[in-house]
Design a protein around this motif. Sequence first.
Motif, PDB file in Angstrom:
ATOM      1  N   GLY A   1       0.828  -1.202   0.000  1.00 23.99           N
ATOM      2  CA  GLY A   1       0.000   0.000   0.000  1.00 23.99           C
ATOM      3  C   GLY A   1       0.853   1.239   0.000  1.00 23.99           C
ATOM      4  N   GLY A   2       1.748   1.355  -1.003  1.00 23.00           N
ATOM      5  CA  GLY A   2       2.677   2.482  -1.049  1.00 23.00           C
ATOM      6  C   GLY A   2       1.968   3.810  -1.052  1.00 23.00           C
ATOM      7  N   ASN A   3       0.842   3.898  -1.719  1.00 20.48           N
ATOM      8  CA  ASN A   3       0.080   5.135  -1.764  1.00 20.48           C
ATOM      9  C   ASN A   3      -1.026   5.086  -0.702  1.00 20.48           C
ATOM     10  OD1 ASN A   3       1.586   6.058  -4.000  1.00 20.48           O
ATOM     11  ND2 ASN A   3       0.306   4.818  -5.365  1.00 20.48           N
ATOM     12  N   VAL A   4      -0.614   5.091   0.561  1.00 22.52           N
ATOM     13  CA  VAL A   4      -1.572   4.999   1.664  1.00 22.52           C
ATOM     14  C   VAL A   4      -2.357   6.294   1.762  1.00 22.52           C
ATOM     15  CG1 VAL A   4      -1.847   4.708   4.143  1.00 22.52           C
ATOM     16  CG2 VAL A   4      -0.104   3.415   2.918  1.00 22.52           C
ATOM     17  N   PRO A   5      -3.676   6.220   1.726  1.00 20.96           N
ATOM     18  CA  PRO A   5      -4.473   7.448   1.828  1.00 20.96           C
ATOM     19  C   PRO A   5      -4.434   8.006   3.245  1.00 20.96           C
ATOM     20  CG  PRO A   5      -5.895   5.526   1.875  1.00 20.96           C
ATOM     21  CD  PRO A   5      -4.508   5.016   1.589  1.00 20.96           C
ATOM     22  N   LYS A   6      -4.663   9.283   3.359  1.00 22.26           N
ATOM     23  CA  LYS A   6      -4.782   9.902   4.670  1.00 22.26           C
ATOM     24  C   LYS A   6      -6.094   9.439   5.310  1.00 22.26           C
ATOM     25  CE  LYS A   6      -1.044  12.447   4.844  1.00 22.26           C
ATOM     26  NZ  LYS A   6      -0.022  12.263   5.895  1.00 22.26           N
ATOM     27  N   ILE A   7      -5.991   8.837   6.491  1.00 29.68           N
ATOM     28  CA  ILE A   7      -7.173   8.240   7.139  1.00 29.68           C
ATOM     29  C   ILE A   7      -7.348   8.846   8.520  1.00 29.68           C
ATOM     30  CG2 ILE A   7      -8.141   6.112   8.107  1.00 29.68           C
ATOM     31  CD1 ILE A   7      -6.744   4.577   5.896  1.00 29.68           C
ATOM     32  N   TYR A   8      -8.565   9.202   8.836  1.00 33.48           N
ATOM     33  CA  TYR A   8      -8.936   9.544  10.212  1.00 33.48           C
ATOM     34  C   TYR A   8     -10.398   9.175  10.392  1.00 33.48           C
ATOM     35  CZ  TYR A   8      -9.401  11.753  14.691  1.00 33.48           C
ATOM     36  OH  TYR A   8      -9.619  11.962  16.026  1.00 33.48           O
ATOM     37  N   VAL A   9     -10.638   8.167  11.212  1.00 38.10           N
ATOM     38  CA  VAL A   9     -11.994   7.671  11.432  1.00 38.10           C
ATOM     39  C   VAL A   9     -12.335   7.867  12.910  1.00 38.10           C
ATOM     40  CG1 VAL A   9     -13.567   5.726  11.179  1.00 38.10           C
ATOM     41  CG2 VAL A   9     -11.606   5.936   9.639  1.00 38.10           C
TER      42      VAL A   9
ATOM     43  N   ASN B   1     -13.707   4.979  15.078  1.00 45.30           N
ATOM     44  CA  ASN B   1     -12.875   3.837  15.465  1.00 45.30           C
ATOM     45  C   ASN B   1     -12.600   3.874  16.965  1.00 45.30           C
ATOM     46  OD1 ASN B   1     -12.674   2.780  12.918  1.00 45.30           O
ATOM     47  ND2 ASN B   1     -10.531   3.301  12.601  1.00 45.30           N
ATOM     48  N   PRO B   2     -12.192   2.751  17.561  1.00 41.41           N
ATOM     49  CA  PRO B   2     -11.805   2.773  18.973  1.00 41.41           C
ATOM     50  C   PRO B   2     -10.686   3.772  19.225  1.00 41.41           C
ATOM     51  CG  PRO B   2     -12.021   0.514  18.202  1.00 41.41           C
ATOM     52  CD  PRO B   2     -12.120   1.387  16.992  1.00 41.41           C
ATOM     53  N   ARG B   3     -10.625   4.307  20.413  1.00 41.84           N
ATOM     54  CA  ARG B   3      -9.608   5.293  20.761  1.00 41.84           C
ATOM     55  C   ARG B   3      -8.208   4.742  20.492  1.00 41.84           C
ATOM     56  NH1 ARG B   3      -9.024   7.340  26.886  1.00 41.84           N
ATOM     57  NH2 ARG B   3      -8.205   5.221  27.054  1.00 41.84           N
ATOM     58  N   GLY B   4      -7.423   5.494  19.768  1.00 42.83           N
ATOM     59  CA  GLY B   4      -6.074   5.074  19.409  1.00 42.83           C
ATOM     60  C   GLY B   4      -5.978   4.455  18.039  1.00 42.83           C
ATOM     61  N   ALA B   5      -7.118   4.088  17.459  1.00 38.03           N
ATOM     62  CA  ALA B   5      -7.121   3.441  16.142  1.00 38.03           C
ATOM     63  C   ALA B   5      -7.721   4.343  15.071  1.00 38.03           C
ATOM     64  CB  ALA B   5      -7.897   2.128  16.209  1.00 38.03           C
ATOM     65  N   GLU B   6      -7.790   5.624  15.313  1.00 38.82           N
ATOM     66  CA  GLU B   6      -8.436   6.536  14.373  1.00 38.82           C
ATOM     67  C   GLU B   6      -7.718   6.611  13.031  1.00 38.82           C
ATOM     68  OE1 GLU B   6      -9.350   7.944  18.570  1.00 38.82           O
ATOM     69  OE2 GLU B   6      -7.567   7.282  17.455  1.00 38.82           O
ATOM     70  N   LEU B   7      -6.428   6.310  12.992  1.00 42.04           N
ATOM     71  CA  LEU B   7      -5.656   6.423  11.753  1.00 42.04           C
ATOM     72  C   LEU B   7      -5.701   5.161  10.900  1.00 42.04           C
ATOM     73  CD1 LEU B   7      -2.479   8.276  13.113  1.00 42.04           C
ATOM     74  CD2 LEU B   7      -4.595   9.246  12.201  1.00 42.04           C
ATOM     75  N   LEU B   8      -6.463   4.179  11.339  1.00 48.28           N
ATOM     76  CA  LEU B   8      -6.551   2.910  10.617  1.00 48.28           C
ATOM     77  C   LEU B   8      -7.864   2.804   9.856  1.00 48.28           C
ATOM     78  CD1 LEU B   8      -5.280   0.466  13.395  1.00 48.28           C
ATOM     79  CD2 LEU B   8      -3.965   1.382  11.473  1.00 48.28           C
ATOM     80  N   PRO B   9      -7.848   2.103   8.710  1.00 47.99           N
ATOM     81  CA  PRO B   9      -9.111   1.843   8.020  1.00 47.99           C
ATOM     82  C   PRO B   9      -9.951   0.893   8.853  1.00 47.99           C
ATOM     83  CG  PRO B   9      -7.334   0.610   6.990  1.00 47.99           C
ATOM     84  CD  PRO B   9      -6.690   1.524   7.986  1.00 47.99           C
ATOM     85  N   PRO B  10     -11.246   1.110   8.978  1.00 47.87           N
ATOM     86  CA  PRO B  10     -12.091   0.281   9.847  1.00 47.87           C
ATOM     87  C   PRO B  10     -11.992  -1.202   9.562  1.00 47.87           C
ATOM     88  CG  PRO B  10     -13.290   2.235   9.157  1.00 47.87           C
ATOM     89  CD  PRO B  10     -11.999   2.235   8.377  1.00 47.87           C
TER      90      PRO B  10
END
Length: 377
Positions: free
Chosen positions: A71-79, A82-91
């Motif tokens: 996933g070289g072109n990882v998109p900017k993620i903020y969810v 998501n559980p606290r601490g996992a906001e930067l991960l895709p659900p």
Amino acid sequence: MGTIHRSGVFKKTNDSARLIITTILGVVFGFCIGVSFPSVSLYKIHSPSSLRSSLDDDKEFFIVRSSETTGGNVPKIYVPTNPRGAELLPPGIVVPESDLYLRRLWGEPSEDLKKKPKYLVTFTVGIDQMNNIDACVKKFSEDFQILLFHYDGRTTEWDQFEWSKNAIHVSVKKQTKWWYAKRFLHPDVVAPYKYIFIWDEDLGVEHFNAERYIELVKRHGLEISQPGLEPNNGLTWQMTKRRGDQEVHKVVTDEKPGWCSDPHLPPCAAFVEIMAPVFSREAWRCVWHMIQNDLVHGWGLDFALRRCVEPAHEKIGVVDSQWIIHKVIPSLGNQGKSEDGRSPWEGVRTRCKNEWSMFQNRLANADKEYLVQLGNV
């Protein structure tokens, strides 16, 4: 002669220009070739010892992975959901809950479990009660995952029991079951289990059937429950006394004078003791948050359990037809320290009473703080 000199200068100038142009074209061409292929990244890994024996011990090797797999072109993620601490991960990659299922070290993960236990049973144990725990565990089928908390640090002796091979053993010396529960039974870890038993080690189960118990709990809508206690052994409250003429009871009227000012409140209703409680996973999620880290004996918790279910006098009860005997063996009490000429259990008992008072004060203060906040809204 002058013409010849000028010609040599012109020739040198042309050569230099061609060299510069060629260099620029080479750089551009190389860049175009580079962007037309997936970018690569190098990850240094260490080989396992079994494989390293066939390689030079001082060598490290690399694997190359393209952006297509990393996933070289990882998109900017903020969810934010998501559980606290996992906001930067895709659900889709977030796993918010776990389990206590035992898994293999080989084979396909999907084939690890032939059967998933539905319920969790925990005992806080010492080696002196090993035979009694053996009798208790044999009352539970494969639908129940067994978890032993060892307060004396001795675990290997339990290997003599066949069931112990599939049990989970956690060993920390001189701790109580509520200390263990707060640290090892987080609601997100025990979420797969429909009911969680948190039992003492000194219970007689000759008249107890676990499968039947679960049936009755479901039928009567009990979110928090316990088996009835044999009336002549270790009885503290009338509410937990076994009634021989019914399956389940939720209210009593024969408690000590002055204790039942409200017939819907503990200890006359919405009440079980902390020696052998059984929680639905929904109720446990609330109860776990109420357990205090430093109040390890859990005294006073039984009077506050009603805060976790509504209506409490309907959803908390005692199962009479599946009953147990409290043998009142102060094994954990003997793990205390003798001070000022007092036996170890006396110091433990004193702390239990102090913790009860402290818990009541904390709960009362928390109620007051909440009401003040409501007033300021």
